[in-house]
Design an enzyme around this catalytic site. Structure first.
Site, short mmCIF file in Angstrom:
data_model
loop_
_atom_site.label_atom_id
_atom_site.label_comp_id
_atom_site.label_asym_id
_atom_site.label_seq_id
_atom_site.Cartn_x
_atom_site.Cartn_y
_atom_site.Cartn_z
N THR A 1 -4.94 9.24 41.79
CA THR A 1 -5.60 9.78 40.60
C THR A 1 -6.44 8.72 39.91
OG1 THR A 1 -3.82 11.38 40.28
CG2 THR A 1 -5.24 10.93 38.39
N CYS A 2 -5.94 7.49 39.88
CA CYS A 2 -6.65 6.39 39.23
C CYS A 2 -7.98 6.13 39.90
CB CYS A 2 -5.80 5.12 39.27
SG CYS A 2 -4.14 5.35 38.59
#
Length: 243
Positions: free
Chosen positions: A49-50
């Site tokens: 996600t980052c």
């Protein structure tokens, strides 16, 4: 239990950061004093996600944040300097400053240090974002305390909507090119002249000619897409921008 500490000062810490082939001590005052700063913090560099959403969107909206009065955008993670430097290059995150909180001291001071040993991470940061003015936290967006890695409120759009609800967000621009292509260089100049950030996709490196033809119906470069719409080549782009 995580706690919103809006109204308080950020933790006073000194962070050792390796840059320009030497170690440097960067203090909280260096980062925040006399500035309006957006911070977002995440569990780890190179994580899904980052890398796919959280950091790229802040990088994409950086110019809009700055036009809305933000001096700097900082990304904190409990990773060492070398990992954060490699991630910055991988992400081409030239509009954001990545801050390695290797020991977790800053994150601990924020009350955001959590134990992710179950997935082999050890102590890491909970995902959150905040607006800091002259070292004082004005607003925090903290992800809900649920299992997994929630990503609902610490995103770039939520922060920008808080700072400037009337801000016009740029459309995503993709530019397909080939090396040593003069028309591609012209398209880049046109986009730069109009302060439009773009992702360059080099045929033969990042995508194939088959992919380009499947998407655009053409096999020549450059081919430009803006906001999901196929614009065409450099001449088509020039006509659009001049209009």
């Amino acid at each position: 239990m995580l706690k919103d500490i809006s109204g308080q000062k950020v933790p006073q810490v000194t962070l050792p950061i390796f840059a320009n082939n030497q170690w440097q001590n960067v203090t909280t005052d260096d980062l925040f004093k006399g500035k309006t700063v957006v911070v977002f913090s995440l569990p780890g560099a190179f994580t899904p996600t980052c890398s796919s959403t959280h950091l790229p969107r802040f990088n994409e909206l950086a110019s809009t944040f700055k036009a809305s009065g933000v001096d700097d955008i900082l990304c904190f993670s409990v990773n060492d300097s070398f990992v954060m430097s490699a991630w910055e290059k991988d992400q081409e995150a030239q509009h954001i400053r990545l801050i390695p909180d290797g020991t977790g001291e800053f994150t601990h001071g924020m009350g955001m240090l959590v134990d992710k040993s179950k997935i082999g991470f050890g102590k890491r940061s909970w995902r959150y974002s905040m607006l800091v003015k002259d070292g004082v936290i004005e607003k925090m967006f903290i992800e809900p305390e649920v299992d997994g890695d929630p990503f609902e409120v610490s995103d770039a759009d939520t922060m920008l909507d808080y700072i400037n609800p009337e801000a016009v967000k740029p459309k995503a621009v993709a530019l397909f090119t080939k090396p040593n292509c003069p028309y591609c260089q012209n398209a880049k100049r046109l986009l730069a002249k109009h302060n439009m950030q773009f992702e360059e996709i080099v045929i033969g490196k990042d995508a194939s000619s088959t992919s380009l033809k499947a998407m655009s119906g053409r096999d020549t470069v450059p081919q430009i897409f803006i906001g999901g719409q196929h614009i065409g080549g450099s001449e088509d782009l020039e006509v659009l921008l001049n209009s």
